[in-house]
Structures are given as structure tokens and as C-alpha cells.
Design a protein around this motif. Sequence first.
Motif, PDB file in Angstrom:
ATOM      1  N   ARG A 186       0.833  -1.202   0.000  1.00 53.04           N
ATOM      2  CA  ARG A 186       0.000   0.000   0.000  1.00 53.04           C
ATOM      3  C   ARG A 186       0.861   1.243   0.000  1.00 53.04           C
ATOM      4  O   ARG A 186       0.542   2.247  -0.664  1.00 53.04           O
ATOM      5  CB  ARG A 186      -0.914  -0.027   1.224  1.00 53.04           C
ATOM      6  CG  ARG A 186      -1.812   1.200   1.373  1.00 53.04           C
ATOM      7  CD  ARG A 186      -2.750   1.352   0.203  1.00 53.04           C
ATOM      8  NE  ARG A 186      -3.656   2.492   0.409  1.00 53.04           N
ATOM      9  CZ  ARG A 186      -4.227   3.160  -0.574  1.00 53.04           C
ATOM     10  NH1 ARG A 186      -4.012   2.805  -1.836  1.00 53.04           N
ATOM     11  NH2 ARG A 186      -5.028   4.170  -0.321  1.00 53.04           N
ATOM     12  N   GLU A 189       2.001   1.816  -3.477  1.00 55.64           N
ATOM     13  CA  GLU A 189       0.878   2.286  -4.284  1.00 55.64           C
ATOM     14  C   GLU A 189       0.645   3.783  -4.078  1.00 55.64           C
ATOM     15  O   GLU A 189       0.436   4.536  -5.045  1.00 55.64           O
ATOM     16  CB  GLU A 189      -0.371   1.496  -3.902  1.00 55.64           C
ATOM     17  CG  GLU A 189      -1.630   1.865  -4.662  1.00 55.64           C
ATOM     18  CD  GLU A 189      -2.825   1.073  -4.180  1.00 55.64           C
ATOM     19  OE1 GLU A 189      -3.951   1.606  -4.214  1.00 55.64           O
ATOM     20  OE2 GLU A 189      -2.641  -0.095  -3.754  1.00 55.64           O
ATOM     21  N   LEU A 190       0.685   4.230  -2.815  1.00 51.89           N
ATOM     22  CA  LEU A 190       0.482   5.654  -2.524  1.00 51.89           C
ATOM     23  C   LEU A 190       1.628   6.494  -3.074  1.00 51.89           C
ATOM     24  O   LEU A 190       1.425   7.610  -3.559  1.00 51.89           O
ATOM     25  CB  LEU A 190       0.348   5.860  -1.017  1.00 51.89           C
ATOM     26  CG  LEU A 190      -0.921   5.299  -0.376  1.00 51.89           C
ATOM     27  CD1 LEU A 190      -0.869   5.467   1.136  1.00 51.89           C
ATOM     28  CD2 LEU A 190      -2.157   5.979  -0.950  1.00 51.89           C
ATOM     29  N   GLU A 191       2.849   5.984  -2.986  1.00 49.67           N
ATOM     30  CA  GLU A 191       4.000   6.700  -3.549  1.00 49.67           C
ATOM     31  C   GLU A 191       3.813   6.933  -5.038  1.00 49.67           C
ATOM     32  O   GLU A 191       4.008   8.036  -5.554  1.00 49.67           O
ATOM     33  CB  GLU A 191       5.285   5.912  -3.298  1.00 49.67           C
ATOM     34  CG  GLU A 191       5.870   6.073  -1.917  1.00 49.67           C
ATOM     35  CD  GLU A 191       7.233   5.404  -1.823  1.00 49.67           C
ATOM     36  OE1 GLU A 191       7.585   4.613  -2.720  1.00 49.67           O
ATOM     37  OE2 GLU A 191       7.945   5.684  -0.847  1.00 49.67           O
ATOM     38  N   ALA A 193       1.186   7.020  -6.702  1.00 52.80           N
ATOM     39  CA  ALA A 193       0.057   7.908  -6.988  1.00 52.80           C
ATOM     40  C   ALA A 193       0.342   9.348  -6.570  1.00 52.80           C
ATOM     41  O   ALA A 193      -0.509  10.217  -6.742  1.00 52.80           O
ATOM     42  CB  ALA A 193      -1.186   7.399  -6.269  1.00 52.80           C
ATOM     43  N   ALA A 195       0.658  10.465  -3.512  1.00 50.11           N
ATOM     44  CA  ALA A 195      -0.213  10.807  -2.388  1.00 50.11           C
ATOM     45  C   ALA A 195       0.546  11.211  -1.126  1.00 50.11           C
ATOM     46  O   ALA A 195      -0.081  11.634  -0.158  1.00 50.11           O
ATOM     47  CB  ALA A 195      -1.129   9.627  -2.068  1.00 50.11           C
ATOM     48  N   TYR A 196       1.865  11.091  -1.130  1.00 51.76           N
ATOM     49  CA  TYR A 196       2.649  11.425   0.058  1.00 51.76           C
ATOM     50  C   TYR A 196       3.149  12.866  -0.006  1.00 51.76           C
ATOM     51  O   TYR A 196       3.559  13.345  -1.068  1.00 51.76           O
ATOM     52  CB  TYR A 196       3.870  10.507   0.181  1.00 51.76           C
ATOM     53  CG  TYR A 196       3.605   9.217   0.913  1.00 51.76           C
ATOM     54  CD1 TYR A 196       3.381   9.216   2.279  1.00 51.76           C
ATOM     55  CD2 TYR A 196       3.606   8.000   0.250  1.00 51.76           C
ATOM     56  CE1 TYR A 196       3.162   8.036   2.963  1.00 51.76           C
ATOM     57  CE2 TYR A 196       3.384   6.818   0.920  1.00 51.76           C
ATOM     58  CZ  TYR A 196       3.162   6.837   2.294  1.00 51.76           C
ATOM     59  OH  TYR A 196       2.943   5.678   2.972  1.00 51.76           O
ATOM     60  N   ASP A 197       3.151  13.522   1.158  1.00 45.16           N
ATOM     61  CA  ASP A 197       3.912  14.762   1.247  1.00 45.16           C
ATOM     62  C   ASP A 197       5.361  14.404   1.573  1.00 45.16           C
ATOM     63  O   ASP A 197       5.702  13.236   1.805  1.00 45.16           O
ATOM     64  CB  ASP A 197       3.321  15.723   2.285  1.00 45.16           C
ATOM     65  CG  ASP A 197       3.291  15.146   3.700  1.00 45.16           C
ATOM     66  OD1 ASP A 197       4.016  14.160   3.961  1.00 45.16           O
ATOM     67  OD2 ASP A 197       2.570  15.696   4.547  1.00 45.16           O
ATOM     68  N   HIS A 201       6.601  10.833   3.152  1.00 37.96           N
ATOM     69  CA  HIS A 201       7.382   9.983   2.256  1.00 37.96           C
ATOM     70  C   HIS A 201       8.706   9.586   2.898  1.00 37.96           C
ATOM     71  O   HIS A 201       9.107   8.421   2.867  1.00 37.96           O
ATOM     72  CB  HIS A 201       7.629  10.734   0.944  1.00 37.96           C
ATOM     73  CG  HIS A 201       8.457   9.970  -0.042  1.00 37.96           C
ATOM     74  ND1 HIS A 201       9.815  10.151  -0.169  1.00 37.96           N
ATOM     75  CD2 HIS A 201       8.113   9.013  -0.948  1.00 37.96           C
ATOM     76  CE1 HIS A 201      10.275   9.339  -1.102  1.00 37.96           C
ATOM     77  NE2 HIS A 201       9.271   8.651  -1.595  1.00 37.96           N
TER      78      HIS A 201
END
Length: 359
Positions: A186, A189-191, A193, A195-197, A201
Amino acid sequence: MPDQPPPATPPPSASPYTDSVRAYCAAQPSPLVAATGIVLEPRGRVLVLTTSYKAEPELPGGGVEDTETPEEGLARELKEELDLSAPVGRLLAVDSRPSGPLGRSLVVHVHLVGPLTPEETSAISFPDGEVTEARWLTPEEAYGALDTRKGSRLRAALAALHSGSLAHLIDGVPQPGSPAGFDPARRAELEHAGAYDTAGHRAARPKALTAASVLFTDSAGGVLLVRPAYGDPDHWNLPGGGIDSDLGEIPRAAARREVLEELGLDLAPGPLLAVNWSHRSGYPARVRFLYDGGTLDAPALARIRLPRTELLEWRTVPPAELRRFTKPALRRQIESCLRARTTPGGPLELHHGRLVDGT
């Protein structure tokens, strides 16, 4: 203004707590603070309790009282519940639980306790009568025995223990920026996309431990090994140790420092022979830089002075006998480095001591 209908009566709570417990908690300042202990024994089993006041199994611990710190509160609970005086160890996780059946939000600090000695485990008793049974369970058994929230909390805390990090939870669920416990797939996946600040990160990225070692041989080709006073004394090591990267130290400087500290010899390392990468699921990767220390003659070997608190002895071992003294992965690294000494082409890229395909 027309009469308003009376508010609907809320359905009875499914909370396992009594009315008196809920009333007490509702009268306290918010948030409540609790401390939980992940109590381990040497084989890695977890202590799970059955109590007289709840149907579900519990982990040791309880509410923090008055002016206590979480560490002090946990130490008191361990003594009252289990007659256990083991030191409270490092913080593994913080879990913030929103207001629910207790009427107050709850912040839980999760600490490591142990591993306990055999004497400590055999002395556990239940002096205040709140605990009726204590069981040592494997982590997998404990996840199944505990409710979902506590099982998730335990899983994240053990992930933090193994990774040398800390888990950030809300209601038992690891958060995306948590340094430990969050699902790696997950996270990736967020990286991808975006989605991390930046802060999340950096915190969530996998970490690696780095070390530097030096390969010395004697005039007969024997490899210089040292026997540690820590860990498993039957497994010998190359001279070397961790790189103090937080102090700005580079691998070559770390190799020289470690040789001076461990052997008493101030020798500049020679060429880099290999870089070895090793990993184990749930733990940080380990990267070792292996340098050529050259051949030590008899006068140089005679000048070796060991720090007795860290190393028990040293010896030179013929390559054919390395299997008797070292773990397989280290033996493969040494054998690869011995070949690299006489083979042109630069440093080797190793994985668990084996040459990486394509290099």
C-alpha cells in the motif's frame, strides 16, 4: 414553535465496560492515557492475559494515573498485575483511539518489556487478582486471540521492534506516514500515486543499516577473524562495524575507525573489494562495504590489542576452515573478497555473499 419530539433513546452500547467504569472515564480530562507492554520471552513469544473484568484477552498494562509518565504507569501495572519488576523498554507505538464507549479519546503508548529471563517468567504471579491467566503465545497465535484493534496494535509494535522504528496508529490502524507497521504494498501504491507529502514519504521509506569491514590476511593466507563478546560468541566476524552516517562518517572512514577501536591498529583501508546487500522480511536491509586490509606480518599481528568489553579473542583462519567459525553468508562474502583480490574488474556486487547476476 411546534413541539419537538423527544430525542430517540440511543441503543444500548455493546461496550464490555460497566456503567460505573464509563461514568468514571467520562469524568476524567480528555484524553485518557494508557500504557501497554509487549512482554516477550527469549523465543519471541508474547505474554497475553485473561482478566477478571473483561471477556477478551488483554496485553499487560493499564491506565496512567495522576502525575505518572506512561513508562511509570506501565511499570506500576506490571508490578500490581504480575508482580513483575522488569524494566520498561523503548517506545514501539503510539495509538490514538477516538472517543467511543468510554466517552473519552484514548492515547496508548506501547512499550517493549524484555525479553524476560527464565527466572522472571517463572516468578510471574497474580497478586491483585485482576489477572486470572497468563499465556505465552507466538505472535500469530496472539494476533488471533486478541480483538482486531489490539491484534493490529501488537502487529505494528512488533514491526517497529524488528525495524528499529516507531509505529503511528489511529484506532489500531497504522497510518500511511508511519515509519513502521504500514503495509509495504500500500505504501508503494500511494508513492506511485503521488499521495505522500515530503515528510510522510521520508518517514515511510524503507531503511537500511550500513557497516564497513576489513579483510586482513597473514603471511600464510589465513583470514583475521575476531570473536565478539556480544551476540553469539561461536560466530566470528571480520574486524569492522556500523557506519556512523548520522555523524557524516563515510564507509572508508568507518572501516579505519573500527580497525583502530577493535584491533588497536591505525591502518588506512586498501581498495574496496565488494559491497554486500542482505535482507530479511520485516527487518531493515543491511549493506556491508568490504575493504582490503592487505597482509599483516608477524610484528603487526603482535601489536593487536582488543577491547575486552567488545571482543574476546582474535585468530587467523585458513580459508578452508572458515566454515567452522563464520555464518554461511559471511563465509561467502570472505571467499568472494579473496577472489576479488586477484581478479581484475573492480568491486563485486554481492547479495547474501553471492555474486549478483549480470555483474
